[in-house]
Scaffold this motif. Structure first.
Motif, PDB file in Angstrom:
ATOM      1  N   MET A  93      39.580  35.085 -26.930  1.00  0.00           N
ATOM      2  CA  MET A  93      39.652  35.479 -28.331  1.00  0.00           C
ATOM      3  C   MET A  93      38.587  34.747 -29.147  1.00  0.00           C
ATOM      4  O   MET A  93      37.904  35.342 -29.980  1.00  0.00           O
ATOM      5  CB  MET A  93      41.044  35.174 -28.894  1.00  0.00           C
ATOM      6  N   LEU A  94      38.419  33.473 -28.869  1.00  0.00           N
ATOM      7  CA  LEU A  94      37.409  32.678 -29.563  1.00  0.00           C
ATOM      8  C   LEU A  94      36.003  33.183 -29.257  1.00  0.00           C
ATOM      9  O   LEU A  94      35.157  33.265 -30.157  1.00  0.00           O
ATOM     10  CB  LEU A  94      37.562  31.211 -29.152  1.00  0.00           C
ATOM     11  N   LEU A  95      35.754  33.551 -28.015  1.00  0.00           N
ATOM     12  CA  LEU A  95      34.461  34.124 -27.631  1.00  0.00           C
ATOM     13  C   LEU A  95      34.168  35.391 -28.418  1.00  0.00           C
ATOM     14  O   LEU A  95      33.045  35.587 -28.904  1.00  0.00           O
ATOM     15  CB  LEU A  95      34.441  34.423 -26.124  1.00  0.00           C
ATOM     16  N   THR A  96      35.168  36.224 -28.568  1.00  0.00           N
ATOM     17  CA  THR A  96      34.989  37.464 -29.321  1.00  0.00           C
ATOM     18  C   THR A  96      34.704  37.176 -30.798  1.00  0.00           C
ATOM     19  O   THR A  96      33.839  37.807 -31.402  1.00  0.00           O
ATOM     20  CB  THR A  96      36.237  38.354 -29.183  1.00  0.00           C
ATOM     21  N   LEU A  97      35.395  36.211 -31.370  1.00  0.00           N
ATOM     22  CA  LEU A  97      35.188  35.888 -32.779  1.00  0.00           C
ATOM     23  C   LEU A  97      33.843  35.220 -33.032  1.00  0.00           C
ATOM     24  O   LEU A  97      33.165  35.537 -34.014  1.00  0.00           O
ATOM     25  CB  LEU A  97      36.327  34.999 -33.285  1.00  0.00           C
ATOM     26  N   GLY A 101      32.242  39.927 -32.305  1.00  0.00           N
ATOM     27  CA  GLY A 101      32.705  41.127 -31.619  1.00  0.00           C
ATOM     28  C   GLY A 101      31.933  41.496 -30.369  1.00  0.00           C
ATOM     29  O   GLY A 101      32.404  42.296 -29.568  1.00  0.00           O
ATOM     30  N   LEU A 102      30.737  40.938 -30.183  1.00  0.00           N
ATOM     31  CA  LEU A 102      29.961  41.289 -28.986  1.00  0.00           C
ATOM     32  C   LEU A 102      30.581  40.710 -27.712  1.00  0.00           C
ATOM     33  O   LEU A 102      30.395  41.261 -26.630  1.00  0.00           O
ATOM     34  CB  LEU A 102      28.513  40.819 -29.131  1.00  0.00           C
ATOM     35  N   GLY A 103      31.306  39.630 -27.848  1.00  0.00           N
ATOM     36  CA  GLY A 103      31.961  39.018 -26.691  1.00  0.00           C
ATOM     37  C   GLY A 103      33.085  39.851 -26.123  1.00  0.00           C
ATOM     38  O   GLY A 103      33.595  39.566 -25.044  1.00  0.00           O
ATOM     39  N   VAL A 104      33.469  40.892 -26.845  1.00  0.00           N
ATOM     40  CA  VAL A 104      34.534  41.758 -26.362  1.00  0.00           C
ATOM     41  C   VAL A 104      34.138  42.448 -25.061  1.00  0.00           C
ATOM     42  O   VAL A 104      34.993  42.787 -24.247  1.00  0.00           O
ATOM     43  CB  VAL A 104      34.954  42.766 -27.465  1.00  0.00           C
ATOM     44  N   PHE A 105      32.838  42.629 -24.848  1.00  0.00           N
ATOM     45  CA  PHE A 105      32.372  43.258 -23.610  1.00  0.00           C
ATOM     46  C   PHE A 105      32.587  42.350 -22.393  1.00  0.00           C
ATOM     47  O   PHE A 105      32.619  42.816 -21.266  1.00  0.00           O
ATOM     48  CB  PHE A 105      30.893  43.654 -23.723  1.00  0.00           C
ATOM     49  N   ILE A 106      32.739  41.082 -22.641  1.00  0.00           N
ATOM     50  CA  ILE A 106      33.096  40.132 -21.575  1.00  0.00           C
ATOM     51  C   ILE A 106      34.605  39.896 -21.584  1.00  0.00           C
ATOM     52  O   ILE A 106      35.242  39.820 -20.534  1.00  0.00           O
ATOM     53  CB  ILE A 106      32.346  38.799 -21.759  1.00  0.00           C
ATOM     54  N   ALA A 107      35.170  39.771 -22.781  1.00  0.00           N
ATOM     55  CA  ALA A 107      36.580  39.404 -22.916  1.00  0.00           C
ATOM     56  C   ALA A 107      37.523  40.463 -22.352  1.00  0.00           C
ATOM     57  O   ALA A 107      38.532  40.117 -21.725  1.00  0.00           O
ATOM     58  CB  ALA A 107      36.909  39.142 -24.386  1.00  0.00           C
ATOM     59  N   PRO A 109      37.054  42.873 -19.823  1.00  0.00           N
ATOM     60  CA  PRO A 109      37.175  42.879 -18.353  1.00  0.00           C
ATOM     61  C   PRO A 109      37.798  41.598 -17.793  1.00  0.00           C
ATOM     62  O   PRO A 109      38.632  41.651 -16.890  1.00  0.00           O
ATOM     63  CB  PRO A 109      35.735  43.038 -17.864  1.00  0.00           C
ATOM     64  N   VAL A 110      37.400  40.453 -18.348  1.00  0.00           N
ATOM     65  CA  VAL A 110      37.981  39.190 -17.871  1.00  0.00           C
ATOM     66  C   VAL A 110      39.467  39.146 -18.204  1.00  0.00           C
ATOM     67  O   VAL A 110      40.289  38.714 -17.387  1.00  0.00           O
ATOM     68  CB  VAL A 110      37.231  37.976 -18.473  1.00  0.00           C
ATOM     69  N   GLY A 111      39.837  39.621 -19.386  1.00  0.00           N
ATOM     70  CA  GLY A 111      41.246  39.653 -19.776  1.00  0.00           C
ATOM     71  C   GLY A 111      42.076  40.543 -18.870  1.00  0.00           C
ATOM     72  O   GLY A 111      43.220  40.221 -18.542  1.00  0.00           O
ATOM     73  N   ILE A 112      41.515  41.669 -18.457  1.00  0.00           N
ATOM     74  CA  ILE A 112      42.239  42.562 -17.539  1.00  0.00           C
ATOM     75  C   ILE A 112      42.441  41.899 -16.189  1.00  0.00           C
ATOM     76  O   ILE A 112      43.538  41.933 -15.630  1.00  0.00           O
ATOM     77  CB  ILE A 112      41.489  43.911 -17.399  1.00  0.00           C
ATOM     78  N   VAL A 113      41.401  41.252 -15.673  1.00  0.00           N
ATOM     79  CA  VAL A 113      41.510  40.569 -14.378  1.00  0.00           C
ATOM     80  C   VAL A 113      42.536  39.436 -14.461  1.00  0.00           C
ATOM     81  O   VAL A 113      43.393  39.285 -13.579  1.00  0.00           O
ATOM     82  CB  VAL A 113      40.132  40.035 -13.921  1.00  0.00           C
TER      83      VAL A 113
END
Length: 145
Positions: A93-97, A101-107, A109-113
């Motif tokens: 969440m911190l990465l995304t903030l 919002g660009l970190g959502v592209f990492i957050a 897939p990693v969140g799903i795994v």
């Protein structure tokens, strides 16, 4: 040449030799609840990055830690694992903030795994605890000793 009867070692008996390491049925059941209560915590809190996951194991650990050693061990293990998952959720969440919002592209897939792994390991831990086995989660920070 024959061996004197008093020097022959008898075979081990088939009966119980002493106390077993198998926890009692109620301890195994409470250990199962300690692991699976994290599922309930995430359902109740809406799975907000793993925040409710550690509440169930925490409550069970605080209530049963002095009376049931197996539950103490397994509830601490579940608590540590779910705190680790909550830390990962907070970091995503911190990465995304931080990245606006660009970190959502990492957050995502990693969140799903992490979410699928959390679900699988929680179910495995519940099954193993119900069998009386002291389960250890992989990739866990041991914060509560």
């Amino acid at each position: 040449m024959s061996v004197p009867p008093e020097s022959v070692v008898p075979p081990p008996s088939a009966g119980p030799a002493g106390p077993t390491d198998m926890p009692a049925a109620d301890e195994r059941q409470w250990a199962l609840f300690a692991h699976l209560s994290s599922l309930l915590g995430c359902i109740i809190t809406g799975a907000w990055f793993g925040w409710g996951c550690f509440l169930g194991p925490l409550i069970i650990w605080l209530v049963k830690k002095d009376t049931m050693p197996f539950v103490n061990d397994q509830a601490k293990e579940a608590l540590n694992f779910n705190i680790t998952v909550a830390i990962i959720g907070f970091a995503l969440m911190l990465l995304t903030l931080i990245t606006f919002g660009l970190g959502v592209f990492i957050a995502i897939p990693v969140g799903i795994v992490v979410g699928v792994g959390w679900l699988v390991f929680t179910i495995i831990a519940g099954i193993r605890a119900n069998e009386g086995v002291r389960y250890r989660y992989p990739f866990t920070l041991r914060l509560i000793k």
